[in-house]
Write an enzyme that holds these catalytic residues in place. Sequence first.
Site, PDB file in Angstrom:
ATOM      1  N   ARG A  22      -7.335   7.489   3.027  1.00  0.00           N
ATOM      2  CA  ARG A  22      -5.907   7.122   3.114  1.00  0.00           C
ATOM      3  C   ARG A  22      -5.023   8.344   3.364  1.00  0.00           C
ATOM      4  O   ARG A  22      -3.885   8.400   2.879  1.00  0.00           O
ATOM      5  CB  ARG A  22      -5.430   6.393   1.855  1.00  0.00           C
ATOM      6  CG  ARG A  22      -6.018   5.013   1.664  1.00  0.00           C
ATOM      7  CD  ARG A  22      -5.279   3.999   2.521  1.00  0.00           C
ATOM      8  NE  ARG A  22      -5.891   2.686   2.421  1.00  0.00           N
ATOM      9  CZ  ARG A  22      -5.478   1.733   1.590  1.00  0.00           C
ATOM     10  NH1 ARG A  22      -4.469   1.945   0.801  1.00  0.00           N
ATOM     11  NH2 ARG A  22      -6.096   0.582   1.589  1.00  0.00           N
ATOM     12  N   ARG A  26       1.595   6.418   2.740  1.00  0.00           N
ATOM     13  CA  ARG A  26       2.940   6.453   2.161  1.00  0.00           C
ATOM     14  C   ARG A  26       3.299   7.708   1.386  1.00  0.00           C
ATOM     15  O   ARG A  26       4.469   7.954   1.135  1.00  0.00           O
ATOM     16  CB  ARG A  26       3.150   5.221   1.278  1.00  0.00           C
ATOM     17  CG  ARG A  26       3.307   3.954   2.091  1.00  0.00           C
ATOM     18  CD  ARG A  26       3.100   2.732   1.234  1.00  0.00           C
ATOM     19  NE  ARG A  26       1.734   2.724   0.743  1.00  0.00           N
ATOM     20  CZ  ARG A  26       1.185   1.712   0.069  1.00  0.00           C
ATOM     21  NH1 ARG A  26       1.910   0.656  -0.211  1.00  0.00           N
ATOM     22  NH2 ARG A  26      -0.061   1.768  -0.331  1.00  0.00           N
ATOM     23  N   ARG A  35       7.369   4.060   9.285  1.00  0.00           N
ATOM     24  CA  ARG A  35       7.303   2.703   8.719  1.00  0.00           C
ATOM     25  C   ARG A  35       8.674   2.032   8.642  1.00  0.00           C
ATOM     26  O   ARG A  35       8.753   0.810   8.496  1.00  0.00           O
ATOM     27  CB  ARG A  35       6.650   2.739   7.331  1.00  0.00           C
ATOM     28  CG  ARG A  35       5.145   2.778   7.389  1.00  0.00           C
ATOM     29  CD  ARG A  35       4.529   1.384   7.630  1.00  0.00           C
ATOM     30  NE  ARG A  35       4.393   0.654   6.375  1.00  0.00           N
ATOM     31  CZ  ARG A  35       5.110  -0.389   6.022  1.00  0.00           C
ATOM     32  NH1 ARG A  35       6.035  -0.857   6.820  1.00  0.00           N
ATOM     33  NH2 ARG A  35       4.922  -0.973   4.864  1.00  0.00           N
ATOM     34  N   ASP A  71      -6.765  -1.081   9.612  1.00  0.00           N
ATOM     35  CA  ASP A  71      -7.104  -1.630   8.298  1.00  0.00           C
ATOM     36  C   ASP A  71      -8.392  -2.424   8.424  1.00  0.00           C
ATOM     37  O   ASP A  71      -8.688  -2.960   9.490  1.00  0.00           O
ATOM     38  CB  ASP A  71      -5.986  -2.529   7.772  1.00  0.00           C
ATOM     39  CG  ASP A  71      -6.131  -2.732   6.276  1.00  0.00           C
ATOM     40  OD1 ASP A  71      -5.660  -1.886   5.508  1.00  0.00           O
ATOM     41  OD2 ASP A  71      -6.774  -3.729   5.884  1.00  0.00           O
ATOM     42  N   TYR A 148     -12.211 -10.588   0.521  1.00  0.00           N
ATOM     43  CA  TYR A 148     -10.816 -10.894   0.866  1.00  0.00           C
ATOM     44  C   TYR A 148     -10.682 -12.265   1.526  1.00  0.00           C
ATOM     45  O   TYR A 148      -9.689 -12.959   1.336  1.00  0.00           O
ATOM     46  CB  TYR A 148     -10.244  -9.804   1.789  1.00  0.00           C
ATOM     47  CG  TYR A 148      -9.922  -8.542   1.027  1.00  0.00           C
ATOM     48  CD1 TYR A 148      -8.751  -8.426   0.281  1.00  0.00           C
ATOM     49  CD2 TYR A 148     -10.799  -7.451   1.027  1.00  0.00           C
ATOM     50  CE1 TYR A 148      -8.461  -7.278  -0.432  1.00  0.00           C
ATOM     51  CE2 TYR A 148     -10.518  -6.302   0.313  1.00  0.00           C
ATOM     52  CZ  TYR A 148      -9.344  -6.220  -0.416  1.00  0.00           C
ATOM     53  OH  TYR A 148      -9.056  -5.088  -1.135  1.00  0.00           O
TER      54      TYR A 148
HETATM   55  O1  CP3 Z   1      -7.729   6.229   5.364  1.00  0.00           O
HETATM   56  C1  CP3 Z   1      -6.839   6.185   6.253  1.00  0.00           C
HETATM   57  O2  CP3 Z   1      -5.870   6.962   6.298  1.00  0.00           O
HETATM   58  C2  CP3 Z   1      -7.064   5.224   7.402  1.00  0.00           C
HETATM   59  C3  CP3 Z   1      -6.437   3.959   7.347  1.00  0.00           C
HETATM   60  C4  CP3 Z   1      -6.890   2.906   6.362  1.00  0.00           C
HETATM   61  C5  CP3 Z   1      -5.978   1.989   5.780  1.00  0.00           C
HETATM   62  N1  CP3 Z   1      -6.681   1.072   5.073  1.00  0.00           N
HETATM   63  C6  CP3 Z   1      -4.522   2.045   5.944  1.00  0.00           C
HETATM   64  C7  CP3 Z   1      -3.662   1.315   5.008  1.00  0.00           C
HETATM   65  C8  CP3 Z   1      -8.166   2.535   5.935  1.00  0.00           C
HETATM   66  C9  CP3 Z   1      -9.496   3.203   6.220  1.00  0.00           C
HETATM   67  C10 CP3 Z   1      -8.018   1.371   5.128  1.00  0.00           C
HETATM   68  C11 CP3 Z   1      -9.152   0.658   4.517  1.00  0.00           C
HETATM   69  C12 CP3 Z   1      -8.903  -0.448   3.592  1.00  0.00           C
HETATM   70  N2  CP3 Z   1      -7.922  -1.399   3.653  1.00  0.00           N
HETATM   71  C13 CP3 Z   1      -9.749  -0.759   2.503  1.00  0.00           C
HETATM   72  C14 CP3 Z   1     -11.041  -0.052   2.154  1.00  0.00           C
HETATM   73  C15 CP3 Z   1     -10.815   1.245   1.498  1.00  0.00           C
HETATM   74  C16 CP3 Z   1     -10.222   1.161   0.136  1.00  0.00           C
HETATM   75  O3  CP3 Z   1      -9.104   1.675  -0.032  1.00  0.00           O
HETATM   76  O4  CP3 Z   1     -10.886   0.610  -0.735  1.00  0.00           O
HETATM   77  C17 CP3 Z   1      -9.215  -1.891   1.866  1.00  0.00           C
HETATM   78  C18 CP3 Z   1      -9.773  -2.582   0.643  1.00  0.00           C
HETATM   79  C19 CP3 Z   1      -8.061  -2.293   2.620  1.00  0.00           C
HETATM   80  C20 CP3 Z   1      -7.196  -3.457   2.354  1.00  0.00           C
HETATM   81  C21 CP3 Z   1      -5.795  -3.094   2.086  1.00  0.00           C
HETATM   82  N3  CP3 Z   1      -4.948  -2.493   2.991  1.00  0.00           N
HETATM   83  C22 CP3 Z   1      -5.089  -3.306   0.896  1.00  0.00           C
HETATM   84  C23 CP3 Z   1      -5.650  -3.949  -0.366  1.00  0.00           C
HETATM   85  C24 CP3 Z   1      -3.792  -2.819   1.094  1.00  0.00           C
HETATM   86  C25 CP3 Z   1      -2.637  -2.910   0.135  1.00  0.00           C
HETATM   87  C26 CP3 Z   1      -2.673  -1.879  -0.895  1.00  0.00           C
HETATM   88  C27 CP3 Z   1      -1.854  -0.726  -0.465  1.00  0.00           C
HETATM   89  O5  CP3 Z   1      -2.309   0.418  -0.618  1.00  0.00           O
HETATM   90  O6  CP3 Z   1      -0.717  -0.991  -0.027  1.00  0.00           O
HETATM   91  C28 CP3 Z   1      -3.743  -2.267   2.408  1.00  0.00           C
HETATM   92  C29 CP3 Z   1      -2.569  -1.617   3.038  1.00  0.00           C
HETATM   93  C30 CP3 Z   1      -2.770  -0.309   3.742  1.00  0.00           C
HETATM   94  N4  CP3 Z   1      -3.850   0.051   4.492  1.00  0.00           N
HETATM   95  C31 CP3 Z   1      -1.824   0.765   3.778  1.00  0.00           C
HETATM   96  C32 CP3 Z   1      -2.376   1.770   4.580  1.00  0.00           C
HETATM   97  C33 CP3 Z   1      -1.747   3.084   4.984  1.00  0.00           C
HETATM   98  C34 CP3 Z   1      -0.448   0.754   3.139  1.00  0.00           C
HETATM   99  C35 CP3 Z   1       0.427   0.031   4.085  1.00  0.00           C
HETATM  100  C36 CP3 Z   1       1.869   0.435   4.088  1.00  0.00           C
HETATM  101  O7  CP3 Z   1       2.248   1.353   4.819  1.00  0.00           O
HETATM  102  O8  CP3 Z   1       2.647  -0.246   3.395  1.00  0.00           O
END
Ligand code: CP3
Length: 344
Positions: A22, A26, A35, A71, A148
């Site tokens: 990640r 944010r 964003r 994602d 999911y």
């Molecule tokens: O790592 C990186 O920088 C690359 C991008 C990336 C994102 N999600 C961006 C993201 C990667 C590799 C993921 C993987 C992901 N997404 C996983 C597996 C890894 C882990 O963290 O366990 C999972 C379970 C998801 C599903 C997901 N996406 C959830 C549950 C959420 C909401 C929780 C949160 O942190 O807001 C997301 C949103 C998400 N994915 C964001 C980002 C940058 C936040 C979105 C925003 O800008 O509001």
Amino acid sequence: MSLYLDAVFKKPVGRTPVWIMRQAGRYLPEYRKIREKYDFLTLCKTPEAATEVTLQPIRRYGFDAAILFSDILVVPEAMGMELIFHENSGPRLSPVIHKEQDLEQLSIKHVPDRLCYVAETIKLLRKELNADRTLIGFSGSPFTLATYMVEGKPTKNFKHIKKMLYSDSRLLDKLLDILTQAIIRYLKLQIEAGAEALQIFDTWGGILPPHYFEKYSAYYMQTIIKELSPFKIPITLFTRGGENLMPALLACQPQMIGVDWTIDMSRAKQQMGNRVALQGNLDPAILYGSREVIGREVDRILAVFGKESGHVFNLGHGIFPDIPPENVSFLVDRVREQSVKLKE
Ligand code: CP3
């Protein structure tokens, strides 16, 4: 070659490569600024903007690898489900898969064309990135994506997916089969577009009892890895929890295993280090700590490998959105300085 790839293939390295899960997100003010203009999913689907946010943390910190900005849940969406990201409560997938007929909405036919924006982003990134930075593509594991799709949203007790497993395991088998096929197509698309390494996020495999983990998560990851082996692209399996899972993870034959902070790195190395490279595993919450604490914990992980290659420094899971960006600078500098000393 890049430092990341050298470490994955256990070639000698002058220092330990570092990136963080990640890393585009944010906690970075420049990410929050973009964003304001795009909602999250639109950002993922706009190749120029997705390229820009992928590169933000590389510019700021000089990480050794860039991970495609996207994602894991875009795959169920490409298979036919509706995906919405709520600003505060995270993703929603609908309609949820609870019974046999619910599978009818899913198809793998359109997976590559509906995800062509990912290929576009990867191509743009390959043009922008220096050759010494590795571009990592990724997917969720079949079991994690199924979680999911069956729960519909993030969950704490995993009631519906476990109910399916223990009351109608044939339905879960079918869902995991379809997902495996979709993911293989999706990862081939990423390789063809220019991804140089892949990571499979098995975020939720660890909620299973170990003998079920083998059958319902590891087996499918192994299938994906086998299918992609002709491409000779290194694949990392990232999982949460469970020292118990190590043998099953090794049996999948990845090049690298990403471990979370609940496993002591020296134990992980002892058990798996002669078979695979290891990635990890600083507790992400340590980044709230003082410089003294961050430095000490970084040194502790690096010391496990000492002069040896085969380690990519990372957090044990994604960075929290409210981590001060300057603590990340401190972390990256510390990994560099300390690992150079150790490798001398
Ligand atoms: O790592 C990186 O920088 C690359 C991008 C990336 C994102 N999600 C961006 C993201 C990667 C590799 C993921 C993987 C992901 N997404 C996983 C597996 C890894 C882990 O963290 O366990 C999972 C379970 C998801 C599903 C997901 N996406 C959830 C549950 C959420 C909401 C929780 C949160 O942190 O807001 C997301 C949103 C998400 N994915 C964001 C980002 C940058 C936040 C979105 C925003 O800008 O509001």
